[in-house]
Design an enzyme around this catalytic site. Structure first.
Site, PDB file in Angstrom:
ATOM      1  N   LYS A  13       0.845  -1.211   0.000  1.00  0.00           N
ATOM      2  CA  LYS A  13       0.000   0.000   0.000  1.00  0.00           C
ATOM      3  C   LYS A  13       0.874   1.253   0.000  1.00  0.00           C
ATOM      4  O   LYS A  13       0.652   2.175  -0.774  1.00  0.00           O
ATOM      5  CB  LYS A  13      -0.925   0.013   1.239  1.00  0.00           C
ATOM      6  CG  LYS A  13      -1.840  -1.196   1.333  1.00  0.00           C
ATOM      7  CD  LYS A  13      -2.767  -1.132   2.546  1.00  0.00           C
ATOM      8  CE  LYS A  13      -2.047  -1.173   3.885  1.00  0.00           C
ATOM      9  NZ  LYS A  13      -1.343  -2.456   4.154  1.00  0.00           N
ATOM     10  N   ARG A  88      -9.846   0.491   8.429  1.00  0.00           N
ATOM     11  CA  ARG A  88      -9.348  -0.857   8.700  1.00  0.00           C
ATOM     12  C   ARG A  88     -10.381  -1.700   9.414  1.00  0.00           C
ATOM     13  O   ARG A  88     -10.116  -2.847   9.735  1.00  0.00           O
ATOM     14  CB  ARG A  88      -8.147  -0.715   9.612  1.00  0.00           C
ATOM     15  CG  ARG A  88      -6.848  -1.046   8.925  1.00  0.00           C
ATOM     16  CD  ARG A  88      -5.772  -0.744   9.944  1.00  0.00           C
ATOM     17  NE  ARG A  88      -4.603  -1.494   9.721  1.00  0.00           N
ATOM     18  CZ  ARG A  88      -3.514  -0.983   9.160  1.00  0.00           C
ATOM     19  NH1 ARG A  88      -3.506   0.244   8.718  1.00  0.00           N
ATOM     20  NH2 ARG A  88      -2.451  -1.719   9.042  1.00  0.00           N
ATOM     21  N   ARG A 122      11.806  -5.597   5.105  1.00  0.00           N
ATOM     22  CA  ARG A 122      11.602  -4.174   4.785  1.00  0.00           C
ATOM     23  C   ARG A 122      12.577  -3.295   5.581  1.00  0.00           C
ATOM     24  O   ARG A 122      12.849  -3.525   6.745  1.00  0.00           O
ATOM     25  CB  ARG A 122      10.173  -3.761   5.126  1.00  0.00           C
ATOM     26  CG  ARG A 122       9.976  -2.247   5.047  1.00  0.00           C
ATOM     27  CD  ARG A 122       8.544  -1.840   5.080  1.00  0.00           C
ATOM     28  NE  ARG A 122       7.847  -2.308   6.247  1.00  0.00           N
ATOM     29  CZ  ARG A 122       6.529  -2.176   6.414  1.00  0.00           C
ATOM     30  NH1 ARG A 122       5.799  -1.623   5.465  1.00  0.00           N
ATOM     31  NH2 ARG A 122       5.953  -2.628   7.491  1.00  0.00           N
ATOM     32  N   ARG A 155      11.362  -1.441  11.093  1.00  0.00           N
ATOM     33  CA  ARG A 155      10.246  -1.100  11.975  1.00  0.00           C
ATOM     34  C   ARG A 155      10.108  -2.140  13.085  1.00  0.00           C
ATOM     35  O   ARG A 155      10.280  -3.332  12.841  1.00  0.00           O
ATOM     36  CB  ARG A 155       8.950  -1.035  11.156  1.00  0.00           C
ATOM     37  CG  ARG A 155       8.563   0.365  10.790  1.00  0.00           C
ATOM     38  CD  ARG A 155       7.444   0.433   9.798  1.00  0.00           C
ATOM     39  NE  ARG A 155       6.219  -0.264  10.164  1.00  0.00           N
ATOM     40  CZ  ARG A 155       5.121  -0.251   9.443  1.00  0.00           C
ATOM     41  NH1 ARG A 155       5.089   0.429   8.290  1.00  0.00           N
ATOM     42  NH2 ARG A 155       4.041  -0.908   9.806  1.00  0.00           N
TER      43      ARG A 155
HETATM   44  P1  AP5 Z   1       4.931  -1.573   1.808  1.00  0.00           P
HETATM   45  O1  AP5 Z   1       4.624  -0.806   0.585  1.00  0.00           O
HETATM   46  O2  AP5 Z   1       5.658  -0.892   2.918  1.00  0.00           O
HETATM   47  O3  AP5 Z   1       3.615  -2.312   2.344  1.00  0.00           O
HETATM   48  P2  AP5 Z   1       2.347  -1.765   3.140  1.00  0.00           P
HETATM   49  O4  AP5 Z   1       1.149  -2.451   2.594  1.00  0.00           O
HETATM   50  O5  AP5 Z   1       2.341  -0.278   3.154  1.00  0.00           O
HETATM   51  O6  AP5 Z   1       2.696  -2.367   4.563  1.00  0.00           O
HETATM   52  P3  AP5 Z   1       2.592  -1.757   6.023  1.00  0.00           P
HETATM   53  O7  AP5 Z   1       3.313  -2.731   6.933  1.00  0.00           O
HETATM   54  O8  AP5 Z   1       3.060  -0.345   6.091  1.00  0.00           O
HETATM   55  O9  AP5 Z   1       1.089  -1.846   6.278  1.00  0.00           O
HETATM   56  P4  AP5 Z   1       0.399  -1.979   7.573  1.00  0.00           P
HETATM   57  O10 AP5 Z   1      -0.969  -1.832   7.083  1.00  0.00           O
HETATM   58  O11 AP5 Z   1       0.626  -3.145   8.432  1.00  0.00           O
HETATM   59  O12 AP5 Z   1       1.089  -0.835   8.459  1.00  0.00           O
HETATM   60  P5  AP5 Z   1       0.621   0.610   8.875  1.00  0.00           P
HETATM   61  O13 AP5 Z   1       1.820   1.450   8.929  1.00  0.00           O
HETATM   62  O14 AP5 Z   1      -0.546   1.062   8.079  1.00  0.00           O
HETATM   63  O15 AP5 Z   1       5.765  -2.887   1.349  1.00  0.00           O
HETATM   64  C1  AP5 Z   1       6.252  -3.832   2.288  1.00  0.00           C
HETATM   65  C2  AP5 Z   1       7.614  -4.383   1.793  1.00  0.00           C
HETATM   66  O16 AP5 Z   1       7.404  -5.123   0.599  1.00  0.00           O
HETATM   67  C3  AP5 Z   1       8.660  -3.307   1.451  1.00  0.00           C
HETATM   68  O17 AP5 Z   1       9.921  -3.737   1.822  1.00  0.00           O
HETATM   69  C4  AP5 Z   1       8.536  -3.144  -0.077  1.00  0.00           C
HETATM   70  O18 AP5 Z   1       9.762  -2.735  -0.672  1.00  0.00           O
HETATM   71  C5  AP5 Z   1       8.150  -4.557  -0.492  1.00  0.00           C
HETATM   72  N1  AP5 Z   1       7.255  -4.563  -1.659  1.00  0.00           N
HETATM   73  C6  AP5 Z   1       6.266  -3.684  -1.953  1.00  0.00           C
HETATM   74  N2  AP5 Z   1       5.645  -4.030  -3.097  1.00  0.00           N
HETATM   75  C7  AP5 Z   1       6.248  -5.172  -3.511  1.00  0.00           C
HETATM   76  C8  AP5 Z   1       6.050  -6.035  -4.652  1.00  0.00           C
HETATM   77  N3  AP5 Z   1       5.091  -5.768  -5.560  1.00  0.00           N
HETATM   78  N4  AP5 Z   1       6.846  -7.121  -4.768  1.00  0.00           N
HETATM   79  C9  AP5 Z   1       7.821  -7.387  -3.833  1.00  0.00           C
HETATM   80  N5  AP5 Z   1       8.054  -6.583  -2.770  1.00  0.00           N
HETATM   81  C10 AP5 Z   1       7.269  -5.511  -2.594  1.00  0.00           C
HETATM   82  O19 AP5 Z   1       0.071   0.346  10.359  1.00  0.00           O
HETATM   83  C11 AP5 Z   1       0.917   0.015  11.431  1.00  0.00           C
HETATM   84  C12 AP5 Z   1       0.091  -0.107  12.708  1.00  0.00           C
HETATM   85  O20 AP5 Z   1      -0.563   1.141  12.992  1.00  0.00           O
HETATM   86  C13 AP5 Z   1      -1.054  -1.130  12.671  1.00  0.00           C
HETATM   87  O21 AP5 Z   1      -0.591  -2.432  12.987  1.00  0.00           O
HETATM   88  C14 AP5 Z   1      -1.990  -0.553  13.738  1.00  0.00           C
HETATM   89  O22 AP5 Z   1      -1.557  -0.855  15.037  1.00  0.00           O
HETATM   90  C15 AP5 Z   1      -1.875   0.938  13.528  1.00  0.00           C
HETATM   91  N6  AP5 Z   1      -2.858   1.470  12.568  1.00  0.00           N
HETATM   92  C16 AP5 Z   1      -2.596   2.073  11.367  1.00  0.00           C
HETATM   93  N7  AP5 Z   1      -3.748   2.428  10.762  1.00  0.00           N
HETATM   94  C17 AP5 Z   1      -4.751   2.053  11.598  1.00  0.00           C
HETATM   95  C18 AP5 Z   1      -6.163   2.122  11.515  1.00  0.00           C
HETATM   96  N8  AP5 Z   1      -6.789   2.667  10.453  1.00  0.00           N
HETATM   97  N9  AP5 Z   1      -6.885   1.615  12.530  1.00  0.00           N
HETATM   98  C19 AP5 Z   1      -6.298   1.074  13.613  1.00  0.00           C
HETATM   99  N10 AP5 Z   1      -4.951   0.951  13.761  1.00  0.00           N
HETATM  100  C20 AP5 Z   1      -4.189   1.443  12.749  1.00  0.00           C
END
Ligand code: AP5
Length: 213
Positions: A13, A88, A122, A155
């Site tokens: 994402k 989410r 990552r 992270r």
């Molecule tokens: P990346 O693009 O970083 O993936 P992502 O989907 O953004 O993953 P996140 O871990 O950031 O998502 P998340 O939803 O868990 O975390 P968030 O920060 O929102 O890619 C990942 C890796 O893969 C990278 O190394 C990249 O290079 C590689 N990659 C990308 N595309 C690729 C491809 N096509 N092929 C191969 N490799 C690839 O949330 C963190 C925490 O915050 C949550 O756990 C929760 O506690 C809280 N939180 C955030 N939002 C909310 C909400 N709305 N409600 C409640 N809690 C929330």
């Protein structure tokens, strides 16, 4: 244009949001990034969120909905935005529908076994937030960001045990959103296992066919 990126942790994402932001000149709004910044600065919001994030659990709905409601009042969202990581849960989606209408909901589909590998490898730039991977997307110089020269870090929630908890939370609380948006006829399913450029082109094909490069 108002876009929403759905998908499990590690689906790409953030990677796609940055490409879309550059192409469309609209901001990425990542609740994860906003919460991590609050944790880093030990604000009251950060202290509350940290308890949940460290365990791989979702932060309570009232906290993130309040945060998004405020963010969407800022000037830079006037021409649209990309929501990354929000909503989410169904209550978050319902709250969002009371704030605004989304044009496209893009659901990136990737199997769990790929996600663990992606997340544990990552690396993120501490300065500009650019994302790398130790295997798929290596920086030119080890642990240094290609874009700004900042240091890369892993992270805290990209630890394998916490990743498993995040995936559990995703399947239980976030995956039902696909059905919610399918019913609203907004959902676009995209195969997230291809390389980032192909995925980006698949998204552009739907939202802006003239812009494919
Ligand atoms: P990346 O693009 O970083 O993936 P992502 O989907 O953004 O993953 P996140 O871990 O950031 O998502 P998340 O939803 O868990 O975390 P968030 O920060 O929102 O890619 C990942 C890796 O893969 C990278 O190394 C990249 O290079 C590689 N990659 C990308 N595309 C690729 C491809 N096509 N092929 C191969 N490799 C690839 O949330 C963190 C925490 O915050 C949550 O756990 C929760 O506690 C809280 N939180 C955030 N939002 C909310 C909400 N709305 N409600 C409640 N809690 C929330």
């Amino acid at each position: 244009m108002k876009l929403l990126l759905l998908g499990p942790p590690g689906a790409g994402k953030g990677t796609q949001a940055k490409l879309l932001m550059d192409k469309n000149n609209i901001p990425q709004i990542s609740t994860g990034d906003i919460l991590r910044a609050a944790v880093k600065h030990s604000t009251p919001l950060g202290k509350r969120a940290k308890e949940y994030m460290d365990k791989g659990a979702l932060v309570p709905d009232d906290v993130v909905v309040g945060l998004i409601r405020e963010r969407l009042k800022e000037d830079d969202v006037r021409n649209g935005y990309i929501l990354d990581g929000f909503p989410r849960t169904i209550p978050q989606a319902e709250a969002l529908s009371r704030i605004t209408d989304i044009d496209y909901v893009i659901n990136l589909k990737v199997p769990d076994e790929d996600l663990i590998f992606r997340l544990s490898g990552r690396r993120t730039c501490e300065k500009c937030g650019e994302v790398f991977h130790v295997k798929f997307n290596r920086p030119k110089v080890e642990n240094i960001c290609d874009k700004c020269g900042g240091k890369l870090f892993q992270r805290k929630d990209d630890d394998e045990e916490i990743i498993k908890k995040r995936l559990e939370a995703y399947h239980k609380q976030t995956n039902p959103l696909a059905g919610y948006y399918r019913k609203n006829k907004k959902l676009i399913e995209i195969d997230g296992t291809k390389n980032p450029k192909d995925i980006f082109n698949s998204i552009l094909k739907v939202i802006n066919p003239e812009a494919i490069s």
